[in-house]
Design a protein around this motif. Structure first.
Motif, PDB file in Angstrom:
ATOM      1  N   ARG A 115       0.832  -1.203   0.000  1.00 16.52           N
ATOM      2  CA  ARG A 115       0.000   0.000   0.000  1.00 16.52           C
ATOM      3  C   ARG A 115       0.874   1.263   0.000  1.00 16.52           C
ATOM      4  N   ARG A 116       1.967   1.243   0.746  1.00 19.49           N
ATOM      5  CA  ARG A 116       2.866   2.400   0.790  1.00 19.49           C
ATOM      6  C   ARG A 116       3.575   2.600  -0.550  1.00 19.49           C
ATOM      7  N   ILE A 117       3.924   1.494  -1.217  1.00 15.47           N
ATOM      8  CA  ILE A 117       4.501   1.624  -2.560  1.00 15.47           C
ATOM      9  C   ILE A 117       3.512   2.341  -3.470  1.00 15.47           C
ATOM     10  N   HIS A 118       2.265   1.910  -3.409  1.00 15.68           N
ATOM     11  CA  HIS A 118       1.243   2.452  -4.309  1.00 15.68           C
ATOM     12  C   HIS A 118       0.858   3.886  -3.972  1.00 15.68           C
ATOM     13  N   ALA A 119       1.282   4.352  -2.807  1.00 18.34           N
ATOM     14  CA  ALA A 119       1.016   5.739  -2.433  1.00 18.34           C
ATOM     15  C   ALA A 119       2.093   6.689  -2.934  1.00 18.34           C
ATOM     16  N   LEU A 120       3.189   6.156  -3.481  1.00 16.06           N
ATOM     17  CA  LEU A 120       4.237   7.017  -4.022  1.00 16.06           C
ATOM     18  C   LEU A 120       3.705   7.779  -5.234  1.00 16.06           C
ATOM     19  N   PRO A 121       4.167   9.014  -5.446  1.00 18.15           N
ATOM     20  CA  PRO A 121       3.607   9.831  -6.533  1.00 18.15           C
ATOM     21  C   PRO A 121       4.010   9.328  -7.916  1.00 18.15           C
ATOM     22  N   ALA A 170      -8.010   4.169  -9.761  1.00 18.62           N
ATOM     23  CA  ALA A 170      -6.945   4.788 -10.552  1.00 18.62           C
ATOM     24  C   ALA A 170      -5.687   3.920 -10.538  1.00 18.62           C
ATOM     25  N   LEU A 171      -4.867   4.079 -11.577  1.00 23.75           N
ATOM     26  CA  LEU A 171      -3.581   3.393 -11.604  1.00 23.75           C
ATOM     27  C   LEU A 171      -2.695   3.905 -10.477  1.00 23.75           C
ATOM     28  N   VAL A 172      -1.793   3.052 -10.024  1.00 22.31           N
ATOM     29  CA  VAL A 172      -0.848   3.409  -8.963  1.00 22.31           C
ATOM     30  C   VAL A 172       0.572   3.180  -9.476  1.00 22.31           C
ATOM     31  N   LEU A 173       1.548   3.625  -8.705  1.00 23.63           N
ATOM     32  CA  LEU A 173       2.930   3.279  -9.022  1.00 23.63           C
ATOM     33  C   LEU A 173       3.157   1.837  -8.595  1.00 23.63           C
ATOM     34  N   GLY A 174       3.246   0.932  -9.551  1.00 22.78           N
ATOM     35  CA  GLY A 174       3.473  -0.474  -9.252  1.00 22.78           C
ATOM     36  C   GLY A 174       4.958  -0.810  -9.353  1.00 22.78           C
ATOM     37  N   HIS A 175       5.427  -1.685  -8.475  1.00 21.03           N
ATOM     38  CA  HIS A 175       6.794  -2.183  -8.590  1.00 21.03           C
ATOM     39  C   HIS A 175       6.877  -3.161  -9.750  1.00 21.03           C
ATOM     40  N   ASN A 176       5.870  -4.026  -9.875  1.00 27.64           N
ATOM     41  CA  ASN A 176       5.668  -4.935 -10.998  1.00 27.64           C
ATOM     42  C   ASN A 176       6.599  -6.137 -11.033  1.00 27.64           C
ATOM     43  N   ASP A 177       7.370  -6.348  -9.976  1.00 25.88           N
ATOM     44  CA  ASP A 177       8.195  -7.562  -9.913  1.00 25.88           C
ATOM     45  C   ASP A 177       8.445  -7.941  -8.445  1.00 25.88           C
ATOM     46  N   LEU A 178       7.375  -8.054  -7.682  1.00 25.89           N
ATOM     47  CA  LEU A 178       7.509  -8.335  -6.250  1.00 25.89           C
ATOM     48  C   LEU A 178       7.653  -9.836  -5.998  1.00 25.89           C
ATOM     49  N   ASN A 179       8.661 -10.438  -6.632  1.00 23.96           N
ATOM     50  CA  ASN A 179       8.980 -11.833  -6.344  1.00 23.96           C
ATOM     51  C   ASN A 179       9.875 -11.880  -5.104  1.00 23.96           C
ATOM     52  N   ASP A 202      -2.250  -1.393 -12.470  1.00 23.21           N
ATOM     53  CA  ASP A 202      -3.392  -1.718 -11.622  1.00 23.21           C
ATOM     54  C   ASP A 202      -2.863  -2.223 -10.284  1.00 23.21           C
ATOM     55  N   ALA A 203      -3.457  -1.765  -9.184  1.00 22.70           N
ATOM     56  CA  ALA A 203      -2.973  -2.125  -7.855  1.00 22.70           C
ATOM     57  C   ALA A 203      -2.981  -3.626  -7.620  1.00 22.70           C
ATOM     58  N   PHE A 204      -3.908  -4.335  -8.261  1.00 21.04           N
ATOM     59  CA  PHE A 204      -4.008  -5.772  -8.015  1.00 21.04           C
ATOM     60  C   PHE A 204      -2.803  -6.543  -8.564  1.00 21.04           C
ATOM     61  N   TYR A 205      -2.069  -5.945  -9.512  1.00 24.38           N
ATOM     62  CA  TYR A 205      -0.979  -6.699 -10.135  1.00 24.38           C
ATOM     63  C   TYR A 205       0.124  -7.040  -9.137  1.00 24.38           C
ATOM     64  N   ASP A 206       0.607  -6.069  -8.375  1.00 26.67           N
ATOM     65  CA  ASP A 206       1.647  -6.349  -7.383  1.00 26.67           C
ATOM     66  C   ASP A 206       1.177  -7.392  -6.373  1.00 26.67           C
ATOM     67  N   LEU A 207      -0.066  -7.264  -5.926  1.00 25.33           N
ATOM     68  CA  LEU A 207      -0.611  -8.211  -4.951  1.00 25.33           C
ATOM     69  C   LEU A 207      -0.725  -9.612  -5.561  1.00 25.33           C
ATOM     70  N   ALA A 208      -1.081  -9.677  -6.831  1.00 23.98           N
ATOM     71  CA  ALA A 208      -1.196 -10.963  -7.513  1.00 23.98           C
ATOM     72  C   ALA A 208       0.166 -11.638  -7.670  1.00 23.98           C
ATOM     73  N   LEU A 225      -4.972  -9.043   1.098  1.00 26.33           N
ATOM     74  CA  LEU A 225      -5.778  -7.962   0.545  1.00 26.33           C
ATOM     75  C   LEU A 225      -6.418  -7.121   1.651  1.00 26.33           C
ATOM     76  N   SER A 226      -6.828  -7.781   2.727  1.00 30.29           N
ATOM     77  CA  SER A 226      -7.429  -7.049   3.847  1.00 30.29           C
ATOM     78  C   SER A 226      -6.424  -6.089   4.463  1.00 30.29           C
ATOM     79  N   ALA A 227      -5.174  -6.560   4.614  1.00 27.58           N
ATOM     80  CA  ALA A 227      -4.125  -5.686   5.153  1.00 27.58           C
ATOM     81  C   ALA A 227      -3.861  -4.524   4.204  1.00 27.58           C
ATOM     82  N   TYR A 228      -3.889  -4.790   2.910  1.00 24.79           N
ATOM     83  CA  TYR A 228      -3.659  -3.742   1.913  1.00 24.79           C
ATOM     84  C   TYR A 228      -4.783  -2.707   1.946  1.00 24.79           C
ATOM     85  N   GLU A 229      -6.031  -3.179   1.990  1.00 26.04           N
ATOM     86  CA  GLU A 229      -7.177  -2.281   1.932  1.00 26.04           C
ATOM     87  C   GLU A 229      -7.454  -1.599   3.269  1.00 26.04           C
ATOM     88  N   GLY A 230      -6.953  -2.189   4.368  1.00 27.23           N
ATOM     89  CA  GLY A 230      -7.238  -1.621   5.678  1.00 27.23           C
ATOM     90  C   GLY A 230      -8.636  -1.925   6.164  1.00 27.23           C
TER      91      GLY A 230
END
Length: 313
Positions: A115-121, A170-179, A202-208, A225-230
């Protein structure tokens, strides 16, 4: 140019030791640097890496480091495209997650970290690279002509034929390789490495991606997902399910391309879906040393296991 040329002046000299520790998928070289009892990591981009892409990734890495989401950046040599960061001793995120006493805390921290990653501008000019289009390009380009088991083609075509669910945020800043290799737990915080693929997503991609590589079942994915969404989540969203299948297929295709680059001969014709290792079985063989990721056979088995996982999702 030598590796030492990329270091700040105070780290050059006989008191400093430099050891190569990895080579990234982009062709970058990674070194561990030790001097006066301190350790650092030096990453030097390959000459083939696009300069604009490198600057974009560095911008995202700086944002993350300033937010405490990535190791501190200590020195940048823009001319040589080299970045020196603090070395972070990994206390094992996997152990944190697997221990029943800390599992819930680990999942909560992992979800909140994403969630903090996705909050980056996001920069105004940043552009999304649709992962389905990337999969199509890898399939039609890098893997074209490579002998693959029949089920691989069916798996990829299934993902490419699927219509993405409507995006409700809305789209977020995704890392896109959270292996797992890019997730470091220092005993207190989860830090993220390698920002080369960061971009609007899309925010779901990093979580997926996390769910796939850590083999999370439905209940565990819901808790992430619950931790991500709060807030409590009781059902896996269609976007998450879609990106989970896509992420597994895309990662598997990338890994099969690595196997090809390592001169793997490809399929013999005897491979079937049933004879292919599951992702769980692959991890077990890797832990025993029977398979190693740095080899053609290891990458081949890993890629097929990821594609088999996509088919099962």
């Amino acid at each position: 140019m030598t590796v030492e040329d990329c270091l700040p002046a105070d780290l050059r000299g006989p008191a400093t030791t430099v050891t190569r520790i990895a080579a990234g998928m982009s062709g970058a070289s990674v070194y561990r640097v030790e001097s006066a009892g301190q350790s650092f990591v030096l990453k030097i981009a390959s000459e083939a890496e696009n300069a604009a892409d490198w600057r974009r990734a560095l911008h995202f890495q700086r944002l993350a480091a300033d937010a405490g989401l990535a190791p501190r950046i200590l020195h940048v040599d823009e001319a040589r495209r080299a970045v020196l960061t603090a070395f972070v001793a990994d206390r094992s995120l996997l152990a944190f997650l697997r221990d029943p006493r800390t599992r819930e805390a680990a999942l909560t921290q992992l979800g909140r970290t994403v969630r903090r990653i996705h909050a980056l501008p996001l920069p105004a000019d940043a552009r999304m690279r649709e992962p389905r289009e990337v999969l199509s390009q890898v399939w039609d380009g890098a893997l074209a002509g490579f002998a693959l088991p029949d089920f691989v083609s069916g798996t990829v075509q299934r993902v490419l034929a699927a219509e993405p669910p409507a995006r409700d945020r809305a789209l977020v800043l995704g890392h896109n390789d959270l292996n797992p290799t890019n997730l470091v737990y220092d005993g207190e915080a989860i830090l993220i490495l390698d920002w080369a693929t960061a971009a609007p997503m899309d925010a779901f991609y990093d979580l997926a991606v996390i769910s796939v590589f850590l083999r999370m079942d439905e209940d565990t994915s819901l808790r992430l997902l619950s931790a991500y969404e709060g807030r409590p989540c009781t059902e896996l969203p269609q976007g998450f399910l879609y990106y989970r299948r896509l992420a597994a297929a895309l990662a598997g295709s990338f890994v099969l391309n690595l196997a090809r680059q390592l001169k793997h001969a490809g399929a013999t014709g005897a491979e079937t879906l049933d004879s292919t290792l599951s992702l769980s079985e692959f991890y077990q063989r890797m832990m025993t040393g029977a398979l190693k990721l740095g080899t053609a056979d290891g990458q081949w088995a890993f890629g097929l296991a990821l594609l088999k996982e996509s088919l099962a999702l």
